[in-house]
Motif scaffolding. Sequence first.
Motif, PDB file in Angstrom:
ATOM      1  N   ALA A 291       0.925  -1.242   0.052  1.00 16.40           N
ATOM      2  CA  ALA A 291       0.136   0.038  -0.143  1.00 16.40           C
ATOM      3  C   ALA A 291       0.869   1.205   0.047  1.00 16.40           C
ATOM      4  N   THR A 292       0.843   2.024  -0.882  1.00 17.67           N
ATOM      5  CA  THR A 292       1.600   3.122  -1.015  1.00 17.67           C
ATOM      6  C   THR A 292       0.766   4.336  -2.172  1.00 17.67           C
ATOM      7  N   THR A 293       1.365   5.272  -2.093  1.00 11.91           N
ATOM      8  CA  THR A 293       0.615   6.458  -2.872  1.00 11.91           C
ATOM      9  C   THR A 293       0.979   6.516  -4.408  1.00 11.91           C
ATOM     10  N   THR A 294       0.184   7.042  -5.014  1.00 13.48           N
ATOM     11  CA  THR A 294       0.390   7.645  -6.318  1.00 13.48           C
ATOM     12  C   THR A 294       0.645   8.844  -6.586  1.00 13.48           C
ATOM     13  N   THR A 295       1.895   9.236  -7.014  1.00 14.85           N
ATOM     14  CA  THR A 295       2.164  10.792  -7.175  1.00 14.85           C
ATOM     15  C   THR A 295       2.127  11.253  -8.680  1.00 14.85           C
ATOM     16  N   PRO A 296       1.044  11.945  -8.997  1.00 19.61           N
ATOM     17  CA  PRO A 296       0.977  12.617 -10.544  1.00 19.61           C
ATOM     18  C   PRO A 296       2.179  13.363 -10.989  1.00 19.61           C
ATOM     19  N   LEU A 381       8.343   7.103  -2.702  1.00 14.26           N
ATOM     20  CA  LEU A 381       8.634   6.352  -1.557  1.00 14.26           C
ATOM     21  C   LEU A 381       7.727   5.164  -1.628  1.00 14.26           C
ATOM     22  N   SER A 382       8.695   3.824  -1.474  1.00 13.74           N
ATOM     23  CA  SER A 382       7.374   2.792  -1.409  1.00 13.74           C
ATOM     24  C   SER A 382       8.161   1.583  -0.779  1.00 13.74           C
ATOM     25  N   GLY A 383       7.407   0.505  -0.275  1.00  9.44           N
ATOM     26  CA  GLY A 383       7.965  -0.299   0.770  1.00  9.44           C
ATOM     27  C   GLY A 383       7.441  -1.756   0.310  1.00  9.44           C
ATOM     28  N   ALA A 384       8.169  -2.936   0.629  1.00  7.39           N
ATOM     29  CA  ALA A 384       7.664  -4.112   0.490  1.00  7.39           C
ATOM     30  C   ALA A 384       8.332  -4.935   1.374  1.00  7.39           C
ATOM     31  N   TYR A 385       7.568  -6.349   1.909  1.00  3.73           N
ATOM     32  CA  TYR A 385       8.066  -7.116   2.611  1.00  3.73           C
ATOM     33  C   TYR A 385       8.874  -8.009   1.800  1.00  3.73           C
ATOM     34  N   ASN A 386       9.861  -8.788   2.250  1.00  4.46           N
ATOM     35  CA  ASN A 386      10.556 -10.185   1.393  1.00  4.46           C
ATOM     36  C   ASN A 386       9.380 -11.258   1.648  1.00  4.46           C
ATOM     37  N   ALA A 387       9.761 -12.097   1.030  1.00  6.61           N
ATOM     38  CA  ALA A 387       8.779 -13.274   0.905  1.00  6.61           C
ATOM     39  C   ALA A 387       8.518 -13.991   2.357  1.00  6.61           C
ATOM     40  N   ALA A 388       9.556 -14.006   3.121  1.00  2.12           N
ATOM     41  CA  ALA A 388       9.240 -14.684   4.531  1.00  2.12           C
ATOM     42  C   ALA A 388       8.699 -13.671   5.360  1.00  2.12           C
ATOM     43  N   GLY A 389       8.376 -12.352   5.106  1.00  5.32           N
ATOM     44  CA  GLY A 389       7.681 -11.309   5.897  1.00  5.32           C
ATOM     45  C   GLY A 389       8.579 -11.003   7.073  1.00  5.32           C
ATOM     46  N   THR A 390      10.077 -11.158   7.021  1.00  5.30           N
ATOM     47  CA  THR A 390      10.992 -10.882   7.984  1.00  5.30           C
ATOM     48  C   THR A 390      11.340  -9.683   8.098  1.00  5.30           C
ATOM     49  N   ILE A 443       6.141   4.272   7.176  1.00  5.06           N
ATOM     50  CA  ILE A 443       7.268   5.186   7.646  1.00  5.06           C
ATOM     51  C   ILE A 443       6.891   6.370   7.101  1.00  5.06           C
ATOM     52  N   GLN A 444       7.517   7.495   7.704  1.00  2.52           N
ATOM     53  CA  GLN A 444       7.673   8.622   6.884  1.00  2.52           C
ATOM     54  C   GLN A 444       8.897   9.254   6.666  1.00  2.52           C
ATOM     55  N   VAL A 445       9.267   9.841   5.771  1.00  2.00           N
ATOM     56  CA  VAL A 445      10.754  10.111   5.385  1.00  2.00           C
ATOM     57  C   VAL A 445      10.887  11.689   5.006  1.00  2.00           C
ATOM     58  N   SER A 446      11.588  12.510   5.391  1.00  4.51           N
ATOM     59  CA  SER A 446      12.005  13.784   5.287  1.00  4.51           C
ATOM     60  C   SER A 446      13.384  13.999   4.676  1.00  4.51           C
ATOM     61  N   LEU A 447      13.586  14.950   3.680  1.00  5.80           N
ATOM     62  CA  LEU A 447      14.858  15.253   3.332  1.00  5.80           C
ATOM     63  C   LEU A 447      15.393  16.536   3.923  1.00  5.80           C
ATOM     64  N   ILE A 448      16.584  16.365   4.605  1.00  6.52           N
ATOM     65  CA  ILE A 448      17.253  17.435   5.212  1.00  6.52           C
ATOM     66  C   ILE A 448      18.429  17.949   4.540  1.00  6.52           C
ATOM     67  N   ARG A 449      18.384  19.111   4.355  1.00  3.95           N
ATOM     68  CA  ARG A 449      19.859  19.750   3.797  1.00  3.95           C
ATOM     69  C   ARG A 449      21.079  20.006   4.935  1.00  3.95           C
ATOM     70  N   ALA A 450      22.256  20.164   4.250  1.00  2.00           N
ATOM     71  CA  ALA A 450      23.414  20.446   5.077  1.00  2.00           C
ATOM     72  C   ALA A 450      23.300  21.712   6.086  1.00  2.00           C
ATOM     73  N   ASP A 451      22.334  22.723   5.688  1.00  2.00           N
ATOM     74  CA  ASP A 451      22.137  23.783   6.535  1.00  2.00           C
ATOM     75  C   ASP A 451      21.056  23.442   7.454  1.00  2.00           C
ATOM     76  N   MET A 460       5.099   9.427   3.021  1.00  2.00           N
ATOM     77  CA  MET A 460       4.864   8.362   3.612  1.00  2.00           C
ATOM     78  C   MET A 460       4.271   7.351   2.906  1.00  2.00           C
ATOM     79  N   ALA A 461       4.523   5.998   3.322  1.00  2.00           N
ATOM     80  CA  ALA A 461       4.117   4.891   2.443  1.00  2.00           C
ATOM     81  C   ALA A 461       4.187   3.596   3.465  1.00  2.00           C
ATOM     82  N   CYS A 462       3.404   2.685   2.934  1.00  2.00           N
ATOM     83  CA  CYS A 462       3.211   1.467   3.969  1.00  2.00           C
ATOM     84  C   CYS A 462       3.443   0.303   3.111  1.00  2.00           C
ATOM     85  N   ALA A 463       4.152  -0.918   3.829  1.00  2.00           N
ATOM     86  CA  ALA A 463       4.421  -2.081   3.247  1.00  2.00           C
ATOM     87  C   ALA A 463       3.275  -2.888   4.187  1.00  2.00           C
TER      88      ALA A 463
END
Length: 466
Positions: A291-296, A381-390, A443-451, A460-463
């Motif tokens: 489950a993730t989002t589609t970004t036009p 941003l996207s996510g997925a489990y491995n086959a074993a779900g671990t 999870i949610q992810v943000s980009l942070i610059r050096a400053d 945000m995306a969900c696996a």
Amino acid sequence: MRLGSGSEADVYLYRQHVPNRKVAIKISKQRLDSQAANRLRSEADFMGRICTHPHILSIYGSGITATGHGYTVFEYAPGGNFKAFLEHDRLTADQMLTIGIDLASALFTAHRKGIIHRDIKPSNILINAQHMPMLADFGIAGTIYGGPGVGFTVAWAPPEVLANGGGGNEASDIYSLGATLLAMVTGQSPYEYAYADELGNSRGKERSERLQFIIMAKPLPAFHRPDIPAPVERVLHKAMSPAPEDRYFSALEFARDMQRAQLEMYGHTACTTIEGEADIPADVATNARLATTTTPATVESSRRSLPWTKPPVIALAALAAIVAIASGFLFLIAPHMDTTSDDRAAQVSGSGPGGKTSGRNNGNVPDSGVVAGSVPQVRGLSGAYNAAGTKATFSWTNPDPQDGDVYAWTIVGGTDESASSQTALTSSTSIDIAPSGEAHTCIQVSLIRADRRMSDTPAMACAIRP
């Protein structure tokens, strides 16, 4: 700089001094009598009760000037509105469903507070600096139990509103949202699209009267478009049923059916953002592997941070701490905002049907317009489990890589409160997570610059566990 003008008010772009930011200010053209002042207070009250939602335009303040003119200070949406967008572009059905789930979440939040919008249409869906769709213009809103607001726009109003000369309820808002979403794919309101031959080249009042008659007298036809799959058309048809009792019982129910249709047709679904409600319904989570989002590409719908609240801005403090940035509230136009912006690239102009102000920031600015110096959101941003779900693997891309870029990521949702409060940093564009016992990991992810500047809104995306 004037952003737009309507019959009752003008909207200007200002730069607020403290905090330093651009804002949109709606100022009445006339001095307000007591009735108009009450309408101004009603709009501010309505917006203040619901604008913490990430897809409802924020209000920063409201008042009366020394000359008796009313003003309201709003969040500035530099991307313009969907009316302008549809003049040169369209969404795919997949993209439309993502936007629809966002807006249905916002609408359900308003309805749960007892607020009816009454005039949902493309010009009242704005695009903010993070490319998120924002429900705006509650100026004619009223409460479910009766209150201010009888206006509507013919092309987007359901038959019962046209028959009664105004008003509306939750069911009429759901109809208008369905009509607006269909237009994001077709470019026109449903009856204008389906009965174009009967409307001919009529203009102005004549066209409005013809269209009103058609909506009240003609059936809503099937659209038979290859770009609108049958499950998607079924959902929109239900939302736009001529009889209110045949529509969705709530905007949440509408959102859930859009999630199911998106999963069925495209193999993924966007999350809802509603306090106290699951992001993904149990039946969808059970059947989905991802489950993730589609970004036009043209209208990039920013993804979730915490549900039901404006996405927080995360900043580095000794490379570890999260700093919550509180919203500033503005109560006086002067002296704090005594200069207009000279950023011509952000100008928006125009008005809605009938000369009425159709949104806070109307016009033809491309949705790619952002405030100068802003940090972009990570993409894909996207996510997925491995086959074993671990193990759950999440990856993303940086749209504008610069030296010193790092990424702050946080697990959100679930029942593990400690996980939701821990933020980690990485210089990589992928991470592996050992999941808990939840059915999905988000999870949610943000980009942070050096400053230490940071993207205003995390992605945000969900696996989903296999």
